[in-house]
Enzyme design. Structure first.
Site, short mmCIF file in Angstrom:
data_model
loop_
_atom_site.label_atom_id
_atom_site.label_comp_id
_atom_site.label_asym_id
_atom_site.label_seq_id
_atom_site.Cartn_x
_atom_site.Cartn_y
_atom_site.Cartn_z
N LYS A 63 0.81 -1.22 0.00
CA LYS A 63 0.00 0.00 0.00
C LYS A 63 0.85 1.28 0.00
CE LYS A 63 -4.04 -1.93 2.35
NZ LYS A 63 -4.96 -1.74 3.49
N ASN B 14 -4.81 1.98 -1.63
CA ASN B 14 -5.28 0.59 -1.65
C ASN B 14 -6.15 0.29 -2.87
OD1 ASN B 14 -7.59 1.99 -0.83
ND2 ASN B 14 -8.38 0.19 0.22
N ASP C 15 -10.00 2.66 2.07
CA ASP C 15 -10.12 2.00 3.39
C ASP C 15 -10.94 2.84 4.36
OD1 ASP C 15 -8.78 -0.48 3.27
OD2 ASP C 15 -6.82 0.46 3.51
N GLY D 112 -4.34 1.92 17.10
CA GLY D 112 -3.52 1.62 15.92
C GLY D 112 -3.14 2.90 15.20
N ALA D 113 -2.01 2.85 14.51
CA ALA D 113 -1.59 4.00 13.71
C ALA D 113 -0.96 3.53 12.41
CB ALA D 113 -0.61 4.87 14.51
N GLY D 114 -1.34 2.33 11.96
CA GLY D 114 -0.85 1.79 10.69
C GLY D 114 -1.70 2.33 9.54
N TYR E 171 -12.08 -8.96 9.87
CA TYR E 171 -13.28 -9.75 9.54
C TYR E 171 -12.99 -11.25 9.57
CZ TYR E 171 -11.19 -9.47 4.88
OH TYR E 171 -10.31 -9.52 3.83
N GLY F 283 -15.30 -6.10 10.56
CA GLY F 283 -14.63 -5.57 9.38
C GLY F 283 -15.30 -5.89 8.05
P1 NAP Z 1 -0.30 -2.05 9.48
O1 NAP Z 1 -0.11 -0.83 8.67
O2 NAP Z 1 0.77 -3.09 9.49
O3 NAP Z 1 -0.55 -1.56 11.01
C1 NAP Z 1 -0.65 -2.50 12.05
C2 NAP Z 1 -1.04 -1.78 13.34
O4 NAP Z 1 -1.24 -2.79 14.33
C3 NAP Z 1 0.03 -0.83 13.87
O5 NAP Z 1 -0.60 0.23 14.53
C4 NAP Z 1 0.77 -1.73 14.88
O6 NAP Z 1 1.40 -1.02 15.92
C5 NAP Z 1 -0.39 -2.51 15.46
N1 NAP Z 1 0.07 -3.76 16.05
C6 NAP Z 1 0.55 -4.86 15.41
N2 NAP Z 1 0.85 -5.82 16.30
C7 NAP Z 1 0.56 -5.33 17.54
C8 NAP Z 1 0.66 -5.84 18.86
N3 NAP Z 1 1.10 -7.08 19.09
N4 NAP Z 1 0.23 -5.07 19.88
C9 NAP Z 1 -0.23 -3.81 19.66
N5 NAP Z 1 -0.35 -3.26 18.41
C10 NAP Z 1 0.06 -4.00 17.37
O7 NAP Z 1 -1.63 -2.83 9.07
P2 NAP Z 1 -2.95 -2.21 8.38
O8 NAP Z 1 -2.79 -2.22 6.91
O9 NAP Z 1 -3.28 -0.93 9.05
O10 NAP Z 1 -4.03 -3.34 8.72
C11 NAP Z 1 -4.59 -3.44 10.02
C12 NAP Z 1 -5.74 -4.43 10.01
O11 NAP Z 1 -6.76 -3.97 9.11
C13 NAP Z 1 -5.39 -5.84 9.53
O12 NAP Z 1 -5.91 -6.76 10.47
C14 NAP Z 1 -6.13 -5.99 8.23
O13 NAP Z 1 -6.57 -7.31 8.00
C15 NAP Z 1 -7.32 -5.08 8.46
N6 NAP Z 1 -7.94 -4.63 7.19
C16 NAP Z 1 -9.28 -4.75 7.06
C17 NAP Z 1 -9.89 -4.34 5.88
C18 NAP Z 1 -11.36 -4.50 5.71
O14 NAP Z 1 -11.86 -4.31 4.60
N7 NAP Z 1 -12.08 -4.80 6.76
C19 NAP Z 1 -9.13 -3.75 4.86
C20 NAP Z 1 -7.77 -3.60 5.06
C21 NAP Z 1 -7.17 -4.06 6.22
P3 NAP Z 1 2.93 -0.52 15.76
O15 NAP Z 1 2.87 0.76 14.98
O16 NAP Z 1 3.41 -0.34 17.16
O17 NAP Z 1 3.67 -1.60 15.03
#
Ligand code: NAP
Length: 285
Positions: free
Chosen positions: A72, A93, A108, A133-135, A231, A252
């Site tokens: 992404k 995305n 998203d 979260g801040a990803g 989800y 989700g």
């Molecule tokens: P990402 O950019 O990798 O961000 C991951 C986030 O999770 C960061 O804030 C990270 O914190 C935190 N994290 C990971 N492991 C952790 C832990 N053990 N304890 C505490 N915080 C933790 O991922 P993303 O792209 O944002 O995706 C996040 C979620 O969204 C995924 O589960 C994905 O499947 C879901 N998603 C859903 C949809 C939908 O349509 N429903 C679409 C896209 C994604 P740090 O910054 O400290 O590492």
């Protein structure tokens, strides 16, 4: 059997592991319902090959792609144009492809927030949010909530600096309504002063579905809504804890469905057939 020809407009999802994506079922059912000569395919790409594969796709009969982990941000390097919201979010995305030119979008946040508004009748400007979260997804949701003038958004994250950077960029780039808060016991009070709590991390996602992004005892029964971007599973431990307290919950699937509709419109220029897409997502679990 659908006939695919050289003039069929291809679409797809590109990522490192898209084997379990529900998007092919959802999108192909929608194209078929409207009689559009489009087809959607899942494409797994290894990281060293991403640029080559995307470059090849841009030269083929593709109308667009969904872009998922881990590309992404990587995809930004190869865009010819970018939608302003995606630029503020800093991640893409979905892309459209026209005459070999690639334009990036971020659906998203819009997908998730549309779910709050349409599925839960929530008026964003009436609520105070906590985003865990801040990803990439947290950034997108926070940006769109701010663009709808949320009353306030507290962002918390395991890595605090990322929460601070997100709050700062949304405050200056979109609307000044964000603050970063520590990822510690003080979160209990922050949640008590808020009405909507959102998990935007991947903590609790299958197969680690016994995990919860925050201590379940921080939740309270007065929250208007507790939502999760995950989800799989449909009911995370986080949502289970909220439901046990009597809170309304949203998983989700809602984001997946609404962002799919937005991408469909970007690629085809026409409104997506809502019922067909909903059936592919919600009945096919
Ligand atoms: P990402 O950019 O990798 O961000 C991951 C986030 O999770 C960061 O804030 C990270 O914190 C935190 N994290 C990971 N492991 C952790 C832990 N053990 N304890 C505490 N915080 C933790 O991922 P993303 O792209 O944002 O995706 C996040 C979620 O969204 C995924 O589960 C994905 O499947 C879901 N998603 C859903 C949809 C939908 O349509 N429903 C679409 C896209 C994604 P740090 O910054 O400290 O590492």
């Amino acid at each position: 059997m659908r006939k695919i020809t050289t003039t069929t407009k291809l679409t797809g999802v590109i990522g490192a592991n898209v084997a379990k994506s529900k998007s092919p079922d959802m999108m192909n059912a929608a194209f078929e319902r409207l009689g559009l000569d489009y087809y959607f395919i899942p494409v797994n790409v290894a990281e060293p090959d991403f640029a080559d594969v995307l470059g090849g796709i841009a030269k083929m009969n593709f109308a667009g792609l969904s872009v998922t982990l881990p590309y992404k941000i990587e995809v930004l390097k190869y865009l010819d144009d970018i939608d302003p919201l995606a630029e503020v979010i800093g991640a893409v995305n979905a892309v459209s492809i026209r005459d070999g030119k690639i334009k990036g979008f971020n659906t998203d946040g819009e997908g998730f927030v549309t779910g709050l508004e349409v599925d839960k009748n929530l008026v964003v400007s009436d609520h105070t949010f906590v985003i865990v979260g801040a990803g990439g997804v947290a950034r997108a949701i926070t940006a769109v909530l701010a663009s709808r003038q949320a009353r306030h958004i507290y962002v918390t994250n395991r890595t605090f600096a990322k929460a601070q950077e997100l709050a700062d960029s949304v405050n200056t780039g979109i609307f000044p309504c964000c603050s970063a808060v520590p990822f510690d016991d003080s979160l209990r009070q922050v949640i008590a002063a808020s009405s909507v709590l959102i998990n935007a991390t991947n903590v609790g996602m299958s197969p680690a579905d016994d995990q919860c992004p925050i201590c379940p005892s921080f939740l309270n029964k007065d929250l208007t809504l507790v939502a999760d971007v995950i989800y799989s599973p449909l009911q995370t431990r986080f949502l289970e804890a909220a439901q046990q307290l009597g809170c309304d919950i949203m998983n989700g699937q809602s984001q997946l469905y609404h962002q799919g509709k937005i991408a469909f419109k970007i690629w085809t220029g026409v409104e997506a057939p809502a019922e067909v897409m909903a059936a592919a997502i919600y009945d096919n679990v």
